[in-house]
Design a protein around this motif. Structure first.
Motif, short mmCIF file in Angstrom:
data_model
loop_
_atom_site.label_atom_id
_atom_site.label_comp_id
_atom_site.label_asym_id
_atom_site.label_seq_id
_atom_site.Cartn_x
_atom_site.Cartn_y
_atom_site.Cartn_z
N ILE A 171 0.70 -1.18 0.02
CA ILE A 171 0.07 0.08 0.03
C ILE A 171 0.89 1.24 0.06
CG2 ILE A 171 -1.71 1.36 1.15
CD1 ILE A 171 -2.88 -1.43 2.26
N ASP A 172 0.84 1.97 -0.98
CA ASP A 172 1.67 3.21 -1.21
C ASP A 172 0.58 4.52 -0.55
OD1 ASP A 172 2.83 5.68 -1.78
OD2 ASP A 172 3.32 5.00 -3.94
N ILE A 173 0.86 4.81 0.73
CA ILE A 173 -0.16 5.48 1.26
C ILE A 173 -0.17 6.88 0.85
CG2 ILE A 173 1.28 5.91 3.20
CD1 ILE A 173 -2.63 5.73 3.27
N ASP A 174 1.09 7.40 0.47
CA ASP A 174 1.24 8.89 -0.15
C ASP A 174 0.74 8.94 -1.30
OD1 ASP A 174 2.84 9.46 2.12
OD2 ASP A 174 4.88 8.74 1.08
N HIS A 175 0.52 7.78 -2.17
CA HIS A 175 -0.11 7.91 -3.37
C HIS A 175 -1.83 8.04 -3.32
CE1 HIS A 175 -1.32 7.32 -7.50
NE2 HIS A 175 -1.94 6.07 -7.04
N LEU A 176 -2.03 7.20 -2.12
CA LEU A 176 -3.61 7.11 -1.95
C LEU A 176 -3.96 8.57 -1.39
CD1 LEU A 176 -3.83 3.65 -0.49
CD2 LEU A 176 -4.39 4.47 -2.89
N ARG A 177 -3.12 8.97 -0.42
CA ARG A 177 -3.42 10.32 0.23
C ARG A 177 -3.82 11.58 -0.97
NH1 ARG A 177 -3.93 10.84 5.36
NH2 ARG A 177 -3.19 13.10 5.41
N GLY A 178 -3.25 11.33 -2.04
CA GLY A 178 -3.13 12.35 -3.25
C GLY A 178 -4.75 12.43 -3.56
N TRP A 179 -5.62 11.50 -3.30
CA TRP A 179 -6.83 11.65 -3.42
C TRP A 179 -7.64 12.85 -2.53
CZ3 TRP A 179 -4.58 8.24 -6.27
CH2 TRP A 179 -5.24 7.99 -7.61
N ILE A 180 -7.04 13.07 -1.43
CA ILE A 180 -7.51 13.88 -0.44
C ILE A 180 -7.89 15.37 -0.96
CG2 ILE A 180 -7.26 15.11 1.69
CD1 ILE A 180 -5.94 12.59 2.69
N GLY A 181 -8.94 15.59 -0.88
CA GLY A 181 -9.37 16.94 -1.56
C GLY A 181 -10.06 16.92 -2.73
N ARG A 182 -10.20 15.69 -3.33
CA ARG A 182 -10.91 15.30 -4.50
C ARG A 182 -12.48 15.87 -4.41
NH1 ARG A 182 -9.09 11.20 -9.30
NH2 ARG A 182 -7.32 12.37 -8.52
N THR A 183 -13.25 16.35 -5.32
CA THR A 183 -14.62 16.79 -4.90
C THR A 183 -15.58 16.05 -6.31
OG1 THR A 183 -14.31 18.91 -5.89
CG2 THR A 183 -13.94 18.59 -3.38
N ARG A 184 -16.63 15.98 -6.02
CA ARG A 184 -17.63 15.86 -7.14
C ARG A 184 -18.98 16.40 -6.40
NH1 ARG A 184 -18.06 9.30 -7.96
NH2 ARG A 184 -18.94 8.93 -5.75
N GLU A 185 -19.89 16.67 -7.64
CA GLU A 185 -21.12 16.91 -7.11
C GLU A 185 -22.12 16.13 -7.93
OE1 GLU A 185 -22.21 21.10 -7.72
OE2 GLU A 185 -21.05 21.90 -6.12
N VAL A 186 -23.33 16.09 -7.29
CA VAL A 186 -24.55 15.16 -8.10
C VAL A 186 -25.67 15.71 -7.61
CG1 VAL A 186 -24.43 13.37 -6.25
CG2 VAL A 186 -25.20 12.70 -8.21
N GLU A 187 -26.62 15.60 -8.33
CA GLU A 187 -27.97 16.38 -8.25
C GLU A 187 -29.05 15.05 -8.26
OE1 GLU A 187 -30.92 18.88 -10.80
OE2 GLU A 187 -28.77 19.89 -10.42
N ASP A 188 -30.10 15.39 -7.39
CA ASP A 188 -31.23 14.21 -7.49
C ASP A 188 -32.35 15.11 -6.91
OD1 ASP A 188 -32.60 12.18 -7.95
OD2 ASP A 188 -31.13 10.87 -6.76
#
Length: 290
Positions: free
Chosen positions: A4-21
């Motif tokens: 597990i490359d935790i530094d690589h995975l933590r690169g996803w921190i801050g990623r966002t998206r929106e969905v509407e329903d």
């Protein structure tokens, strides 16, 4: 076990998206048909509690699915190299009710990724925060903790069950059959195969049978908390203790203590999910006063 490359995975921190329903009458009818009579009363025009977990489900194309039926990892969620995924727990903060007909925007943010060593081996926790927004303003803030685990191994022992509290006070009894699991999966467009594919659940992921949804248990506990407290709690926290296997009835239990609530789901005296809820400060004072 894959590295597990935790530094690589933590690169996803801050990623966002929106969905509407939309909180449609059809969704409300399906939700009530699935979980009633185990729902707290709400005012006319308001949607049942915890229906927000049915809004804006992820809809990956069939060729974009991973082997477990979820969207393949590496998009919005980090590519954790551990095969088994579960909803471990989280917290719900209710600011305002959702109403039938509401257009709801959910903003999602990956807020943390952490690796820990547990009783069953290496665990990777991914925390996602959600803001549910209506035209009237923020309605719900939600934190979801997802845990990824190592593959099952022959001879793995099940963890020792946690017994229900001595003051066990069962409120609702729910039949955890395959129809209930199918209907909840359908409402949430949840493709995780261990909810409906018995050979996959037992032979690949190593469970004793089909697994009951964590958010469905949390939904029932939130509704019980509101029913016992007499109003919707401002904060509701829940934590999965052990996977619940379908095929029998389970208890949704708990008791209020002043302006707080402590509850759990259980089968045969063993806890599967535990929860606590608190009213707003003003409501706590009212409850203590009488």
């Amino acid at each position: 076990m894959p590295e597990i490359d935790i530094d690589h995975l933590r690169g996803w921190i801050g990623r966002t998206r929106e969905v509407e329903d939309f909180v449609t009458p059809r969704l409300v009818a399906e939700y009530r048909a699935t979980l009633a009579p185990h729902l707290a009363p709400v005012a006319d025009g308001e949607a049942p509690l915890a229906i927000h977990w049915c809004l804006g489900p992820e809809t990956p194309a069939a060729d974009a699915l991973g082997p477990d039926g979820h969207a393949a990892k590496g998009g919005f969620l980090p590519p954790v190299p551990l095969p088994r995924r579960m909803w471990a727990g989280g917290e719900v903060e209710t600011l305002a009710p959702l109403r039938v007909g509401d257009r709801v925007v959910r903003r999602e943010t990956v807020s943390d990724v952490a690796v820990k060593n547990g009783r069953t081996g290496t665990l990777c926790f991914v925390t996602v925060r959600h803001d549910y927004l209506t035209e009237r303003g923020p309605a719900i803030r939600d934190r979801q903790d997802i845990v990824y685990r190592e593959a099952s191994r022959p001879g793995d022992a099940a963890p020792a069950p946690k017994p229900v509290p001595a003051e066990d006070e069962a409120a609702w009894s729910v039949e955890a059959d395959s129809v209930l699991l199918f209907r909840y999966s359908a409402m949430t467009f949840n493709g995780h195969r261990f909810h409906y594919d018995h050979p996959y659940a037992t032979q690949v992921e190593g469970y004793a049978g089909l697994v009951v949804h964590g958010p469905m248990q949390a939904s029932l506990l939130l509704n019980l908390a509101a029913a016992r407290l007499g109003r919707v709690p401002a904060r509701f926290r829940y934590r999965g203790v052990a996977p619940m296997i379908a095929g029998s009835r389970f208890a949704v239990a708990g008791r209020p203590e002043g302006g707080e609530f402590r509850g759990w789901t259980a089968i045969g005296g063993a806890v599967h999910m535990e929860a606590e809820a608190v009213l707003e400060a003003e409501a706590v004072l009212e409850a203590e006063a009488g």
